[in-house]
Design an enzyme around this catalytic site. Sequence first.
Site, PDB file in Angstrom:
ATOM      1  N   HIS A 138       1.839   5.066   3.181  1.00 33.34           N
ATOM      2  CA  HIS A 138       0.895   5.225   2.066  1.00 33.34           C
ATOM      3  C   HIS A 138       0.190   6.566   2.155  1.00 33.34           C
ATOM      4  CE1 HIS A 138      -2.360   3.928  -0.761  1.00 33.34           C
ATOM      5  NE2 HIS A 138      -3.096   4.709   0.022  1.00 33.34           N
ATOM      6  N   GLU A 139      -0.268   6.923   3.343  1.00 33.54           N
ATOM      7  CA  GLU A 139      -0.962   8.201   3.517  1.00 33.54           C
ATOM      8  C   GLU A 139      -0.013   9.378   3.309  1.00 33.54           C
ATOM      9  OE1 GLU A 139      -3.998   8.033   3.445  1.00 33.54           O
ATOM     10  OE2 GLU A 139      -4.203   5.908   3.940  1.00 33.54           O
ATOM     11  N   HIS A 142       0.364  10.050  -0.318  1.00 33.12           N
ATOM     12  CA  HIS A 142      -0.734  10.871  -0.835  1.00 33.12           C
ATOM     13  C   HIS A 142      -0.438  12.357  -0.604  1.00 33.12           C
ATOM     14  CE1 HIS A 142      -3.733   8.138  -2.310  1.00 33.12           C
ATOM     15  NE2 HIS A 142      -3.849   7.481  -1.176  1.00 33.12           N
TER      16      HIS A 142
END
Length: 289
Positions: A138-139, A142
């Site tokens: 998820h990071e 980003h």
Amino acid sequence: MDWKTDWGLRGRMGFTMFLLFALYVVFIGVLTTYFGNFLFPMIMLGAFAVAQYFFSDKLALRSMGAREVSADEYPDLHRRIERLSQQADLPKPTVAVADTQVPNAFATGRNKKNATVAVTTGLLQALDEDELDGVLAHELAHVKNRDVMVMTIASFLSTIAFFIVRWGWLLGGDNRQGAPVIVAILVSLVVWVVSFLLIRALSRYREYSADRGAALITGQPGALASALMTIDGRMDKVPEEDLREEAEMNAFFIIPIKAGFVGKIASTHPSTENRIEKLRELEKEMETA
């Protein structure tokens, strides 16, 4: 990996950014009309925004008490991030760890080559291997989506609007008590409030996008959904004093902290329930594909 585009989500983000752009065009027109001597303060704010953009990673890490860690200190964490970075077609970011029991993670950095992924010790203790992969992916999503850059640019004129609301009466020169200055301050207030809401809507859309990106990187939407449930449940066990200390980082975290004033005035994230629902839907799509 097959980095497919969610055109519905992309369309909502695009429409939100268009509304921000239109709002800012009107705002600049008002500044030009009513603030003839505003150029210098705007340049100063611009310089501040540029500095914030280039040093946002260091500021975020410092505010969380996170430090860069080596592969010798956290070999498993480094191996995971390196593997997931390769799957996402990204250069390996800097790895940082914050010594706090608040289970969370965030990414920062102005571009793919200057990114940092940070996790807390509480997160490392709370998640199993697949869940941790989901959060790290998820990071990385980003980072791949350049979210720090997008949100910094989106919020620049909103910051100027807030500056005028607070200090505009000092910028009017001999006419600071006149109608033009009052009009400019009122317009700036409207711009700041509307842009505040639009920027948070954009932030929520980008969280959905990062969730989708994480599912595509790992191929396991259910693992991230499980991680979100675990983190959300663990938040209730963390003392409120600790949560308030970290609340200013809400815009960075994978799960926002609800305690404290910052966590209540506006949400930068969708609800955990909605995120899990969309991940479950994506899981079904991937199973039938």
